[in-house]
Design a protein around this motif. Structure first.
Motif, PDB file in Angstrom:
ATOM      1  N   VAL A  25      -3.460  -1.026  -7.382  1.00  0.00           N
ATOM      2  CA  VAL A  25      -3.236  -0.475  -6.042  1.00  0.00           C
ATOM      3  C   VAL A  25      -1.747  -0.168  -5.834  1.00  0.00           C
ATOM      4  O   VAL A  25      -1.380   0.857  -5.237  1.00  0.00           O
ATOM      5  CB  VAL A  25      -3.761  -1.441  -4.962  1.00  0.00           C
ATOM      6  CG1 VAL A  25      -3.418  -0.923  -3.556  1.00  0.00           C
ATOM      7  CG2 VAL A  25      -5.263  -1.633  -5.085  1.00  0.00           C
ATOM      8  N   GLU A  26      -0.897  -1.046  -6.336  1.00  0.00           N
ATOM      9  CA  GLU A  26       0.544  -0.849  -6.134  1.00  0.00           C
ATOM     10  C   GLU A  26       1.128   0.193  -7.063  1.00  0.00           C
ATOM     11  O   GLU A  26       2.184   0.784  -6.771  1.00  0.00           O
ATOM     12  CB  GLU A  26       1.266  -2.186  -6.291  1.00  0.00           C
ATOM     13  CG  GLU A  26       0.894  -3.184  -5.179  1.00  0.00           C
ATOM     14  CD  GLU A  26       1.717  -4.452  -5.192  1.00  0.00           C
ATOM     15  OE1 GLU A  26       1.819  -5.098  -4.140  1.00  0.00           O
ATOM     16  OE2 GLU A  26       2.283  -4.787  -6.258  1.00  0.00           O
ATOM     17  N   LEU A  54       0.786  -1.234   0.000  1.00  0.00           N
ATOM     18  CA  LEU A  54       0.000   0.000   0.000  1.00  0.00           C
ATOM     19  C   LEU A  54       0.819   1.286   0.000  1.00  0.00           C
ATOM     20  O   LEU A  54       0.246   2.372  -0.103  1.00  0.00           O
ATOM     21  CB  LEU A  54      -0.915   0.032   1.235  1.00  0.00           C
ATOM     22  CG  LEU A  54      -2.080  -0.963   1.283  1.00  0.00           C
ATOM     23  CD1 LEU A  54      -2.814  -0.817   2.607  1.00  0.00           C
ATOM     24  CD2 LEU A  54      -3.036  -0.744   0.125  1.00  0.00           C
ATOM     25  N   ASP A  55       2.120   1.197   0.120  1.00  0.00           N
ATOM     26  CA  ASP A  55       2.924   2.400   0.355  1.00  0.00           C
ATOM     27  C   ASP A  55       2.712   3.471  -0.723  1.00  0.00           C
ATOM     28  O   ASP A  55       2.537   4.658  -0.412  1.00  0.00           O
ATOM     29  CB  ASP A  55       4.410   2.028   0.448  1.00  0.00           C
ATOM     30  CG  ASP A  55       4.674   1.103   1.629  1.00  0.00           C
ATOM     31  OD1 ASP A  55       4.770   1.607   2.764  1.00  0.00           O
ATOM     32  OD2 ASP A  55       4.726  -0.124   1.404  1.00  0.00           O
ATOM     33  N   ALA A  56       2.713   3.064  -1.997  1.00  0.00           N
ATOM     34  CA  ALA A  56       2.547   4.048  -3.081  1.00  0.00           C
ATOM     35  C   ALA A  56       1.149   4.658  -3.047  1.00  0.00           C
ATOM     36  O   ALA A  56       0.982   5.873  -3.268  1.00  0.00           O
ATOM     37  CB  ALA A  56       2.806   3.377  -4.434  1.00  0.00           C
ATOM     38  N   LEU A 104      -5.210   5.068 -11.196  1.00  0.00           N
ATOM     39  CA  LEU A 104      -6.519   5.416 -10.655  1.00  0.00           C
ATOM     40  C   LEU A 104      -6.928   6.840 -10.977  1.00  0.00           C
ATOM     41  O   LEU A 104      -8.116   7.181 -10.890  1.00  0.00           O
ATOM     42  CB  LEU A 104      -6.526   5.235  -9.114  1.00  0.00           C
ATOM     43  CG  LEU A 104      -6.146   3.837  -8.589  1.00  0.00           C
ATOM     44  CD1 LEU A 104      -6.194   3.844  -7.064  1.00  0.00           C
ATOM     45  CD2 LEU A 104      -7.081   2.756  -9.146  1.00  0.00           C
ATOM     46  N   VAL A 105      -5.972   7.679 -11.337  1.00  0.00           N
ATOM     47  CA  VAL A 105      -6.285   9.074 -11.621  1.00  0.00           C
ATOM     48  C   VAL A 105      -6.053   9.417 -13.094  1.00  0.00           C
ATOM     49  O   VAL A 105      -6.256  10.559 -13.499  1.00  0.00           O
ATOM     50  CB  VAL A 105      -5.449  10.038 -10.739  1.00  0.00           C
ATOM     51  CG1 VAL A 105      -5.822   9.866  -9.295  1.00  0.00           C
ATOM     52  CG2 VAL A 105      -3.953   9.795 -10.955  1.00  0.00           C
ATOM     53  N   ILE A 111     -12.312   1.218  -4.102  1.00  0.00           N
ATOM     54  CA  ILE A 111     -13.538   1.116  -4.907  1.00  0.00           C
ATOM     55  C   ILE A 111     -13.215   1.358  -6.380  1.00  0.00           C
ATOM     56  O   ILE A 111     -13.646   0.614  -7.261  1.00  0.00           O
ATOM     57  CB  ILE A 111     -14.594   2.124  -4.415  1.00  0.00           C
ATOM     58  CG1 ILE A 111     -15.109   1.724  -3.027  1.00  0.00           C
ATOM     59  CG2 ILE A 111     -15.756   2.229  -5.407  1.00  0.00           C
ATOM     60  CD1 ILE A 111     -15.958   2.796  -2.357  1.00  0.00           C
ATOM     61  N   LYS A 112     -12.428   2.407  -6.640  1.00  0.00           N
ATOM     62  CA  LYS A 112     -12.040   2.723  -8.019  1.00  0.00           C
ATOM     63  C   LYS A 112     -11.184   1.597  -8.601  1.00  0.00           C
ATOM     64  O   LYS A 112     -11.362   1.199  -9.765  1.00  0.00           O
ATOM     65  CB  LYS A 112     -11.274   4.042  -8.038  1.00  0.00           C
ATOM     66  CG  LYS A 112     -10.789   4.505  -9.419  1.00  0.00           C
ATOM     67  CD  LYS A 112     -11.938   4.906 -10.327  1.00  0.00           C
ATOM     68  CE  LYS A 112     -11.439   5.453 -11.679  1.00  0.00           C
ATOM     69  NZ  LYS A 112     -10.973   6.841 -11.605  1.00  0.00           N
ATOM     70  N   ALA A 113     -10.268   1.053  -7.805  1.00  0.00           N
ATOM     71  CA  ALA A 113      -9.401  -0.019  -8.286  1.00  0.00           C
ATOM     72  C   ALA A 113     -10.203  -1.259  -8.644  1.00  0.00           C
ATOM     73  O   ALA A 113      -9.962  -1.898  -9.685  1.00  0.00           O
ATOM     74  CB  ALA A 113      -8.348  -0.348  -7.230  1.00  0.00           C
ATOM     75  N   LEU A 114     -11.180  -1.612  -7.818  1.00  0.00           N
ATOM     76  CA  LEU A 114     -12.008  -2.782  -8.112  1.00  0.00           C
ATOM     77  C   LEU A 114     -12.819  -2.554  -9.381  1.00  0.00           C
ATOM     78  O   LEU A 114     -12.926  -3.446 -10.238  1.00  0.00           O
ATOM     79  CB  LEU A 114     -12.936  -3.084  -6.936  1.00  0.00           C
ATOM     80  CG  LEU A 114     -13.950  -4.213  -7.157  1.00  0.00           C
ATOM     81  CD1 LEU A 114     -13.260  -5.517  -7.524  1.00  0.00           C
ATOM     82  CD2 LEU A 114     -14.834  -4.401  -5.915  1.00  0.00           C
TER      83      LEU A 114
END
Length: 419
Positions: free
Chosen positions: A411-412, A227-229, A417-418, A255-258
């Motif tokens: 996630v990594e 999760l660090d990043a 996501l953006v 939520i966005k990642a899923l």
């Protein structure tokens, strides 16, 4: 003529509900749009608005009554231009109700309020009393047989019991208690306890999740995600969003990642439908929210195409409405997949139960410092475990594994996501 006020269908699947509370009383004038009652469905407590003008001439179903079928007449409204006389004409209805109704001619709608009578029949006696009145009578030791009901059709209501003297004959409370005590299969072993009535929501959760585990073959796949990043990006985004009053949570980003993972691996964005399968082109994410009466899943619609700030704003509003029991049916019915995050409670890993007709749910554990191999060297990283539950009738293990891999990568490497 009088206007029938019927139990509404507050959702497409609603068949019955609990009349939780009346917001009006007999003799009150109402206009279209006025709130007149609170109805508890299997998902939420919703406000019921009047659609006609007039005076509440008769309340036929007492508040606290369970199992009121959709379409049951719960009250009568007298049109303001009809005068008081017609309202009194409805008075004979209770008399007709006292004659055993199966062989009587079809009564007018006011007499057709059948739910209370059915409940009484189930209790094994002929006393007409609301569930709330029965509970109060049991607490006070009041014999219902000695009371005269002032409610619809001579039904004993809360006010009748509260005005009675306690200490009446004991057998009646004992008989009443037998309706709500635990079944014989669950002995209390003499341990002090109280019997807690299940809400409609809790009954539905129990039924649907039991069906899910019995009918849906689950397969579980777990990945450890660094999760660090994501945490670093979240801090930077929150600093830039502070002036707009937006604060992203880790859950908003997950939520966005899923949602993006489901779009990238569409074989997991499905519902099993017997001989067919529904393949969704949009990812609507149901988010588990704990409320006092159970669990409800408000939906972020088309989450893959929404910004993180929009997801955060919508999620905050939906969670607040969920806790207040104010969600509308379209806000919690549907969804193509679910996410349940118990990390904030320190749960390291768990396996969630699929909510049919959805075919998958993501269970999120706590992010914690763990020894982790980074660039071929042992280091300390913030890691969480995510477990996907998949309906194996619709989703093969390889497809579920691919989706979990994409979720982990998003996630990594959270800039995706953006983007």
């Amino acid at each position: 003529m009088p206007i029938e006020l019927k139990m509404p269908a507050l959702s497409p699947t609603m068949e019955e509900g609990t009349l939780a509370r009346w917001l009006v009383k007999e003799g009150d004038s109402v206009s279209s749009g006025d709130l007149i009652a609170e109805i508890e469905t299997d998902k939420a407590t919703m406000e019921f608005e009047a659609v006609d003008e007039g005076v509440i001439s008769q309340i036929l179903v007492a508040e606290g009554t369970d199992g009121v079928k959709v379409g049951t007449v719960i009250a009568m409204i007298q049109g303001e231009d009809e005068g008081a006389a017609p309202a009194k004409a409805a008075a004979p209805a209770p008399v007709a109700a006292k004659t055993e109704a199966p062989t009587a001619p079809t009564p007018p709608p006011p007499v057709a309020a059948p739910a209370p009578a059915a409940l009484v029949a189930a209790s094994g006696d002929r006393i007409k009393a609301s569930p709330l009145a029965r509970r109060i009578a049991a607490d006070k030791g009041v014999d219902l047989a000695g009371l005269t009901g002032t409610g619809p059709n001579g039904r004993i209501v809360k006010a009748d019991v509260e005005g009675a003297k306690s200490g009446a004959a004991a057998p009646a409370p004992t008989a009443t208690a037998s309706v709500t005590t635990a079944p014989a299969a669950v002995p209390d072993f003499g341990i002090p306890h109280e019997v807690v009535k299940l809400s409609n929501m809790r009954k539905t959760i129990a039924r649907r999740l039991t069906e899910s585990k019995q009918q849906v073959p689950h397969i579980y796949l777990t990945v450890d995600v660094r999760l660090d990043a994501l945490l670093k990006l979240r801090g930077e985004l929150n600093a830039s969003l502070e002036s707009r009053g937006v604060k992203l949570s880790v859950n908003d980003m997950l939520i966005k990642a899923l949602a993006l993972a489901l779009i990238q691996v569409p074989k997991c964005n499905v519902s099993f439908a017997g001989d067919t399968m529904l393949q969704y082109s949009r990812a609507d994410i149901s988010v588990a929210v704990s409320v006092p009466t159970g669990l409800i899943t408000p939906i972020i619609v088309d989450a893959a195409n929404k910004s993180l700030s929009t997801i955060s704003t919508e999620m905050s509003a939906l969670a607040a409405k969920a806790k207040d029991g104010k969600l509308q049916p379209h806000e919690f019915q549907g969804g193509t997949a679910s996410i349940s995050n118990m990390g904030m409670m320190g749960i390291k890993q768990f396996e969630a139960v699929i909510n049919p007709p959805q075919a998958m749910i993501m269970a999120i554990g706590a992010g914690e410092k763990r020894p982790y191999v980074v660039d071929d060297a042992l280091a300390i990283a913030t890691v969480m475990s995510a477990t996907g539950s998949f309906d194996h009738r619709a989703i093969d293990g390889a497809d579920g594994a691919e989706m979990m891999k994409v979720f982990k990568e998003l996630v990594e490497k959270p800039l995706g996501l953006v983007a």
